[in-house]
Enzyme design. Sequence first.
Site, PDB file in Angstrom:
ATOM      1  N   LYS A 221     -39.729 -33.835 -59.953  1.00 56.49           N
ATOM      2  CA  LYS A 221     -38.684 -33.369 -61.026  1.00 56.49           C
ATOM      3  C   LYS A 221     -39.436 -33.867 -62.485  1.00 56.49           C
ATOM      4  O   LYS A 221     -40.075 -34.813 -62.338  1.00 56.49           O
ATOM      5  CB  LYS A 221     -37.115 -34.063 -60.782  1.00 56.49           C
ATOM      6  CG  LYS A 221     -37.334 -35.653 -60.782  1.00 56.49           C
ATOM      7  CD  LYS A 221     -37.092 -36.577 -62.107  1.00 56.49           C
ATOM      8  CE  LYS A 221     -37.157 -38.066 -62.095  1.00 56.49           C
ATOM      9  NZ  LYS A 221     -37.863 -38.828 -62.973  1.00 56.49           N
TER      10      LYS A 221
ATOM     11  N   PRO B 199     -48.219 -36.390 -58.243  1.00 57.65           N
ATOM     12  CA  PRO B 199     -48.810 -37.766 -58.540  1.00 57.65           C
ATOM     13  C   PRO B 199     -47.858 -38.962 -57.930  1.00 57.65           C
ATOM     14  O   PRO B 199     -46.504 -38.675 -58.373  1.00 57.65           O
ATOM     15  CB  PRO B 199     -49.055 -37.537 -59.873  1.00 57.65           C
ATOM     16  CG  PRO B 199     -48.942 -36.155 -60.198  1.00 57.65           C
ATOM     17  CD  PRO B 199     -48.389 -35.641 -59.064  1.00 57.65           C
TER      18      PRO B 199
ATOM     19  N   ALA C 232     -45.656 -41.769 -61.117  1.00 58.43           N
ATOM     20  CA  ALA C 232     -45.928 -41.040 -62.161  1.00 58.43           C
ATOM     21  C   ALA C 232     -44.683 -40.641 -63.148  1.00 58.43           C
ATOM     22  O   ALA C 232     -44.708 -40.170 -64.271  1.00 58.43           O
ATOM     23  CB  ALA C 232     -46.459 -39.845 -61.702  1.00 58.43           C
TER      24      ALA C 232
ATOM     25  N   ALA D  90     -40.495 -38.662 -59.464  1.00 56.80           N
ATOM     26  CA  ALA D  90     -39.565 -38.845 -58.230  1.00 56.80           C
ATOM     27  C   ALA D  90     -40.480 -38.162 -56.954  1.00 56.80           C
ATOM     28  O   ALA D  90     -39.683 -37.836 -56.023  1.00 56.80           O
ATOM     29  CB  ALA D  90     -38.277 -38.076 -58.240  1.00 56.80           C
TER      30      ALA D  90
ATOM     31  N   SER E 188     -39.330 -40.133 -54.027  1.00 54.09           N
ATOM     32  CA  SER E 188     -37.747 -40.107 -53.783  1.00 54.09           C
ATOM     33  C   SER E 188     -37.610 -38.632 -53.205  1.00 54.09           C
ATOM     34  O   SER E 188     -36.888 -38.282 -52.333  1.00 54.09           O
ATOM     35  CB  SER E 188     -37.006 -40.161 -55.014  1.00 54.09           C
ATOM     36  OG  SER E 188     -37.012 -41.335 -55.487  1.00 54.09           O
TER      37      SER E 188
ATOM     38  N   ASP F 221     -33.115 -41.986 -57.517  1.00 57.29           N
ATOM     39  CA  ASP F 221     -33.145 -40.650 -57.590  1.00 57.29           C
ATOM     40  C   ASP F 221     -33.285 -39.780 -56.445  1.00 57.29           C
ATOM     41  O   ASP F 221     -33.230 -38.448 -56.293  1.00 57.29           O
ATOM     42  CB  ASP F 221     -34.668 -40.558 -57.888  1.00 57.29           C
ATOM     43  CG  ASP F 221     -34.717 -40.724 -59.583  1.00 57.29           C
ATOM     44  OD1 ASP F 221     -33.921 -40.738 -60.465  1.00 57.29           O
ATOM     45  OD2 ASP F 221     -36.238 -41.121 -60.243  1.00 57.29           O
TER      46      ASP F 221
HETATM   47  O1  C5P Z   1     -33.355 -47.433 -57.396  1.00 55.93           O
HETATM   48  P1  C5P Z   1     -34.790 -47.359 -57.415  1.00 55.93           P
HETATM   49  O2  C5P Z   1     -35.308 -48.656 -56.410  1.00 55.93           O
HETATM   50  O3  C5P Z   1     -35.545 -46.133 -57.620  1.00 55.93           O
HETATM   51  O4  C5P Z   1     -35.076 -48.426 -58.928  1.00 55.93           O
HETATM   52  C1  C5P Z   1     -36.182 -49.015 -58.883  1.00 55.93           C
HETATM   53  C2  C5P Z   1     -35.797 -50.172 -60.191  1.00 55.93           C
HETATM   54  O5  C5P Z   1     -35.575 -49.551 -61.249  1.00 55.93           O
HETATM   55  C3  C5P Z   1     -34.688 -50.839 -59.763  1.00 55.93           C
HETATM   56  O6  C5P Z   1     -35.061 -52.180 -59.059  1.00 55.93           O
HETATM   57  C4  C5P Z   1     -34.162 -51.373 -61.145  1.00 55.93           C
HETATM   58  O7  C5P Z   1     -35.228 -52.377 -61.652  1.00 55.93           O
HETATM   59  C5  C5P Z   1     -34.478 -50.044 -61.936  1.00 55.93           C
HETATM   60  N1  C5P Z   1     -33.312 -49.311 -62.224  1.00 55.93           N
HETATM   61  C6  C5P Z   1     -32.386 -49.686 -62.989  1.00 55.93           C
HETATM   62  N2  C5P Z   1     -31.391 -48.988 -62.989  1.00 55.93           N
HETATM   63  C7  C5P Z   1     -31.351 -47.618 -62.482  1.00 55.93           C
HETATM   64  C8  C5P Z   1     -32.066 -47.106 -61.560  1.00 55.93           C
HETATM   65  C9  C5P Z   1     -33.404 -47.980 -61.582  1.00 55.93           C
HETATM   66  O8  C5P Z   1     -32.389 -50.778 -63.570  1.00 55.93           O
HETATM   67  N3  C5P Z   1     -30.283 -46.961 -62.952  1.00 55.93           N
END
Ligand code: C5P
Length: 289
Positions: A10, A95, A98, A101, A104, A137
């Site tokens: 994405k 990649p 990057a 996603a 994800s 994501d």
């Molecule tokens: O949800 P995910 O593990 O992909 O998020 C990685 C990091 O990005 C989280 O630990 C957080 O620090 C940050 N994040 C955030 N707010 C979001 C999505 C991600 O603060 N809505």
Amino acid sequence: MEILVKAHAKINLSLDVLRKRDDGYHDLEMVMTSLALCDDISIRITEGSQITASSNVPFLPSDQKNIAVLAAMRFFQALNLPPQQVEIYMHKRIPVAAGLAGGSADAAAVLKGLNALLDTKCSPSQLAEIGGSLGSDVTYCLTGGTMFAQGKGEILSPLPPLPPCHIVLSRPAFSIKTPELFGQIQPKKIVHRPDTQGLIKALFTGDLSTTSHYMYNVFEDVLDSRGEAVSHIKNTLLDQGAQGALMTGTGPCVFGLFAEEEAAQKAYHLLKEKNSATFLTQVFDQSNG
Ligand code: C5P
């Protein structure tokens, strides 16, 4: 039993950080769209009870540190299924780390693949719940397409597709950790924000040039000296005729949208000469999916 699922990358056409939440995450507003660029995920169920992953990328973990393996584990746990031997092979083209996603998308592909392979008839909302527990994501990646995402990224509203165009992606050599960049942003102090509603209206007109004009990512403004590499790619893309260029997600990959294939090809070759992590792709047309 085996199934092959495509996991599409994405890009963010916009990214705004509204506020920090009590759970440590941030409330976001994003417009995202899926690319033709994808990983091929093959899922095989055989005799045994281990879940493992292998891939064409040597440094990816084979155990639950790999989000694809974790996705399979959560799937079995959430549905109270007896353990099975699951062998995931990931042919990666997206990649890694990057802003595209890739991880994800792979996790979402595993959830969809297991649901189909085991005929578990898990509802979209059940899958979304498992996906949401894996990463912000993953819920989006279960559906893909052009979406307005709110909350942590899991509240999704479908939008008209990004008009057909040629997309050049280039990943600068430096890496960015997502939590690091979220830690640097101060939502109350953000001066420039995307006009997200303007972008959404532009998508409804179906006009690529107007849509490109509204693209904005607040994370570009907190990049410190690393922003120079991002600006350099953006400028190259724009000089070669991109309608718009932006860093996607928390980066560092940068993309440009081109109406003309010839201009996109030229930009692609120019960037690829200096940076092998450069790709030419298109919007993923889900109707041909
Ligand atoms: O949800 P995910 O593990 O992909 O998020 C990685 C990091 O990005 C989280 O630990 C957080 O620090 C940050 N994040 C955030 N707010 C979001 C999505 C991600 O603060 N809505």
